[in-house]
Scaffold this active site. Structure first.
Site, short mmCIF file in Angstrom:
data_model
loop_
_atom_site.label_atom_id
_atom_site.label_comp_id
_atom_site.label_asym_id
_atom_site.label_seq_id
_atom_site.Cartn_x
_atom_site.Cartn_y
_atom_site.Cartn_z
N THR A 31 0.85 -1.19 0.00
CA THR A 31 0.00 0.00 0.00
C THR A 31 0.88 1.24 0.00
O THR A 31 1.69 1.43 0.91
CB THR A 31 -0.93 -0.01 1.23
OG1 THR A 31 -1.85 -1.09 1.10
CG2 THR A 31 -1.71 1.29 1.33
N GLN A 105 -4.38 -7.72 -6.09
CA GLN A 105 -4.88 -8.21 -4.82
C GLN A 105 -6.26 -7.60 -4.53
O GLN A 105 -6.40 -6.38 -4.48
CB GLN A 105 -3.92 -7.87 -3.69
CG GLN A 105 -4.26 -8.58 -2.38
CD GLN A 105 -3.29 -8.22 -1.27
OE1 GLN A 105 -3.21 -7.08 -0.87
NE2 GLN A 105 -2.59 -9.22 -0.75
N HIS A 181 -7.31 -11.45 -0.97
CA HIS A 181 -6.63 -11.06 0.28
C HIS A 181 -7.44 -11.59 1.45
O HIS A 181 -8.46 -11.03 1.84
CB HIS A 181 -6.53 -9.55 0.34
CG HIS A 181 -5.53 -9.03 1.34
ND1 HIS A 181 -4.91 -9.84 2.27
CD2 HIS A 181 -5.04 -7.77 1.54
CE1 HIS A 181 -4.09 -9.10 3.00
NE2 HIS A 181 -4.14 -7.84 2.59
N ASN A 184 -3.99 -10.71 7.22
CA ASN A 184 -3.70 -9.44 7.89
C ASN A 184 -4.89 -8.76 8.57
O ASN A 184 -4.93 -7.54 8.71
CB ASN A 184 -3.06 -8.45 6.90
CG ASN A 184 -1.62 -8.81 6.60
OD1 ASN A 184 -1.07 -9.73 7.19
ND2 ASN A 184 -1.01 -8.10 5.68
N TYR A 186 -8.03 -8.36 7.69
CA TYR A 186 -9.07 -7.70 6.90
C TYR A 186 -10.30 -8.60 6.85
O TYR A 186 -10.37 -9.60 7.53
CB TYR A 186 -8.51 -7.32 5.53
CG TYR A 186 -7.39 -6.31 5.64
CD1 TYR A 186 -7.61 -5.06 6.21
CD2 TYR A 186 -6.09 -6.62 5.21
CE1 TYR A 186 -6.57 -4.14 6.35
CE2 TYR A 186 -5.06 -5.69 5.34
CZ TYR A 186 -5.31 -4.46 5.92
OH TYR A 186 -4.29 -3.55 6.07
N ARG A 233 -4.00 -15.15 -0.32
CA ARG A 233 -3.01 -14.79 0.70
C ARG A 233 -3.58 -15.08 2.09
O ARG A 233 -4.70 -14.67 2.40
CB ARG A 233 -2.65 -13.31 0.61
CG ARG A 233 -1.41 -12.94 1.42
CD ARG A 233 -1.18 -11.45 1.41
NE ARG A 233 0.24 -11.10 1.45
CZ ARG A 233 0.71 -9.90 1.72
NH1 ARG A 233 -0.12 -8.90 1.98
NH2 ARG A 233 2.00 -9.67 1.74
N ASN A 241 -3.40 -6.19 12.60
CA ASN A 241 -4.62 -5.38 12.69
C ASN A 241 -5.54 -5.86 13.81
O ASN A 241 -6.78 -5.83 13.68
CB ASN A 241 -5.35 -5.34 11.35
CG ASN A 241 -4.68 -4.39 10.37
OD1 ASN A 241 -4.31 -3.28 10.74
ND2 ASN A 241 -4.51 -4.82 9.13
N GLY A 322 8.77 -7.32 -0.03
CA GLY A 322 7.94 -6.13 0.01
C GLY A 322 8.77 -4.86 0.04
O GLY A 322 9.13 -4.30 -1.00
N ARG A 323 9.08 -4.41 1.24
CA ARG A 323 9.76 -3.11 1.38
C ARG A 323 11.08 -3.01 0.61
O ARG A 323 11.42 -1.91 0.15
CB ARG A 323 9.97 -2.80 2.86
CG ARG A 323 8.65 -2.57 3.58
CD ARG A 323 8.81 -2.05 4.98
NE ARG A 323 7.49 -1.83 5.59
CZ ARG A 323 7.28 -1.07 6.66
NH1 ARG A 323 8.31 -0.47 7.24
NH2 ARG A 323 6.08 -0.93 7.15
#
Length: 368
Positions: A31, A105, A181, A184, A186, A233, A241, A322-323
């Site tokens: 994101t 996603q 997704h 995490n 959600y 995923r 979260n 990712g990062r």
């Protein structure tokens, strides 16, 4: 798993669903909050960003809301309008021109939202009215998330339909695949976990009931675009979260086993606590991973050495970074050469313009 020092397997081709990938390095969904906040439409700047990273074996584009209700962060993109489809087509065309492949996603955040982000200022929705101890990123900064509204059972088919239409729209936008997704904390993950799902109807209580919504979504998405275009995923070991689960082994083992029946393109697993220390390749992670028989993408704070070990030792078919992709648009080449990695500026992770987005140099440019 046996220790491997041979990097070659990480850079070998692999077939994932209907996709032929040139290497085993995936770009994880990140994101970055740089779409138009009102329309949710991606822009030419987004296209430039992803095209810079097209050397990844597979780019999994940032989480993208399936409906206005699914939005939980300011400036995130959608895939539920014709304008959004056209915006994403700019992105996929730019990536394809560089020889890349992309999955989108599909995202509904559930309770991880705020009335400022919801149509008509409504409360966010969730399986149950359980308030998370979180803040939401809005155009006015971070705000406390309120207690969500529990979804009525007759609302769930409409959300499943939103996923189906989003998958169809993603294919129309030029994506090679979609990723559901279900991680995490959600919406789908909120249904799976006993800390966030306190329902007493057919979608709560037993593990099978809590997984019902996930499999209804998968049935819809697979039925629309085919299993070989669908990944999923999961994050069974992460309370991300504020989504708690008292027994991850009991909750996720039957889910992972049943996923085998779908012959999906892949399972993308966050191993351990999101952005926390990797748990190692044994224990409960090894048990859960061993249940899945298809293509497997490993994710969570992987280093080059860990990725070489995971792929070379048979733990994973691909490894998602990712990062590291934020500040290293040429990450695949840097990993191939074992070159130093640039560090990203965390102040430009979310929102803003091209600074900290498309202005990170490649290794050759940085050296020059």
């Amino acid at each position: 798993m046996t220790q491997s020092t041979d990097a070659a397997p990480l850079f070998q081709p692999v077939t994932v669903g209907r996709m032929s990938l040139p290497n085993r390095i995936a770009m994880a969904p990140l994101t970055r909050s740089r779409a138009d906040n009102v329309t949710g439409v991606p822009t030419a700047m987004n296209a430039a960003y992803y095209a810079q990273r097209a050397d990844a074996g597979l780019i999994i584009a940032e989480a993208t809301q399936i409906s206005p209700q699914g939005k939980g962060y300011a400036y995130t993109p959608g895939i539920h309008s014709a304008e959004q489809v056209a915006g994403w087509r700019l992105v996929t065309d730019a990536v394809r021109a560089k020889g890349g492949r992309m999955a989108l996603q599909l995202w509904h955040v559930g309770r991880v939202s705020h009335p400022d982000l919801q149509p008509g200022g409504a409360l966010p929705v969730a399986p149950s009215a359980v308030k998370p101890t979180l803040k939401a990123f809005t155009t006015e900064g971070f705000k406390d998330i309120p207690t969500p509204r529990a979804l009525e059972i007759d609302e769930l088919p409409g959300i499943v339909e939103d996923y189906r239409i989003a998958a169809r729209n993603a294919v129309a936008a030029g994506f090679d695949a979609v990723e559901v997704h279900a991680a995490n904390g959600y919406l789908i993950d909120q249904f799976l976990r006993d800390g966030t799902n306190q329902r007493t109807d057919a979608y709560g209580g037993s593990v099978a009931n809590r997984a019902r919504f996930l499999f209804e979504v998968l049935d819809a998405v697979v039925g629309e675009i085919g299993a070989d275009r669908v990944g999923i995923r999961l994050s069974p070991l992460s309370p991300s979260n504020d989504a708690q689960e008292s027994d991850p082994q009991a909750a996720y083992s039957p889910v992972i086993e049943r996923l085998n029946d779908y012959k999906l393109a892949y399972l993308h697993m966050i191993e351990g606590v999101t952005r926390g220390p990797h748990p190692g390749f044994g224990g409960l992670l090894a048990e859960l991973r061993g249940l899945y028989k298809g293509r497997y993408i490993a994710n969570n704070v992987y280093t080059r050495a860990m990725a070489i070990e995971a792929v070379g030792g048979g733990h994973a078919d691909l490894v998602a970074f990712g990062r590291p992709f934020i500040a290293n648009p040429d990450l695949v080449e840097r990993l191939r050469l074992d070159a130093p990695l640039a560090e990203p500026d965390s102040k430009t992770f979310y929102g803003g313009d091209a600074r900290g987005y498309t202005d990170y140099p490649t290794l050759g440019a940085a050296t020059a």
